[in-house]
Enzyme design. Sequence first.
Site, short mmCIF file in Angstrom:
data_model
loop_
_atom_site.label_atom_id
_atom_site.label_comp_id
_atom_site.label_asym_id
_atom_site.label_seq_id
_atom_site.Cartn_x
_atom_site.Cartn_y
_atom_site.Cartn_z
CD1 TRP A 135 -2.62 1.64 0.52
CD2 TRP A 135 -1.88 1.85 2.67
NE1 TRP A 135 -3.43 2.77 1.03
CE2 TRP A 135 -3.09 2.95 2.52
CE3 TRP A 135 -1.45 1.81 4.04
CZ2 TRP A 135 -3.50 3.82 3.14
CZ3 TRP A 135 -1.87 2.52 5.00
CH2 TRP A 135 -2.70 3.54 4.65
CG ASP A 195 -1.79 -2.64 7.89
OD1 ASP A 195 -2.99 -2.48 8.58
OD2 ASP A 195 -1.50 -1.98 6.85
CE LYS A 251 -10.35 0.12 3.75
NZ LYS A 251 -9.45 1.19 4.16
#
Length: 397
Positions: A129, A210, A245
């Site tokens: 990312w 993560d 999310k």
Amino acid sequence: MFENLETLPPDPILGVATAFREDRSPDKVDLSVGVYKDRSGVTPVMRAVEKAERALIEAQDTKVYLPPAGAAGFREGIFSLVMGDGAAALRPRAAVIQAPGGCGALRLGAELIHRAAPGTRVLLSDPTWPNHGPLLSGGGLRVESHRYFDATAHRLTLQPMLDALEAAQAGTVVLLQASCHNPTGVEPDQAQWMQILEVVASRRLVPYFDIAYQGLGDDLDFDAWPIREAARRMPEVIVALSCSKNFGLYRERIGALVVLGDDAGRARAIESQANKAARAMYSMPPGHGGLIVERILADPALATEWRAELATMAARLRSLRELLAAAIAAARPGFDASWLTRQRGMFSLLGVPAEAVRQLREEHHIYMGLDSRINVAGLNEDNVERVARLVAPHLAG
């Protein structure tokens, strides 16, 4: 003071989203920013979240600051969610700090590592990312990368990753995406995870997980399995997590940093240092999102409803992958796009050349990252065949 500052180009992801919003075409398709969407293209408020928020507003009698570590109920609930059945045994050696989103947690973790060992090296997957590097280097860490992904075969390159870990010095931090790898959608299976964790443990590296999509891959427990296995094996584990999310709380900016030390005394020292670092950066975390999550996880009925909604979202993502793979096969007979169905989560790297990405945007109003990362949640039953027909000629293979 500011006369030498230059105007910077737009963020590579957010800039695409801006261009999409300004596009007036009725045929436009947004496959860029990583937010979940339903069939109508809306990012919905989850029913469990709506109920918890309404109850929270009705019950609250103050807007006083939270402490720097955050809301106690949120911290305990989210720790149990990530650590599962082992949470009670692990809790005495854990520091848990509420943070402003997963980004805030990642940056807070970097600040903590820098306080403990200035100049620490952190290994990131290539690709990863785009915000991982700035968040971690901004906290004072030395960011390097290791090979992770074969873009032609759309698969994990395990051995080069293991070789890079074997070559790393003790104390090196390794950022590991626990599930739903961003941007590739490709993640290790359990046997591969065991190989990775074995090397991390034997080389005395520090895993920094993560986990931004827990529950959107396979399920809540399977997606967190690598973290739980690392916690079982290793004296030090760092976890940055996000509720954006899986709770749909994007704008509430709610996340947490979890750090396991080798005993309770070390955990207290870690938490005190993390609290001081948080105080210097943002003082106290925002409360609203954390209190919503706390209420959901503490209420069996709300928790059950939330889990069911999350499972439906994950199933929809898997279904969209299957639809896209089938539509590409129909548009380009003989081309095997089954790799899409083996990936997990919201993202996939299609392998479309940058020039074709620009052409898809300018001529056909299909928006994705310049590296051809797509958010599969931007697809739906109405647009998937058109997207597949236009993308298929540009896929390598």
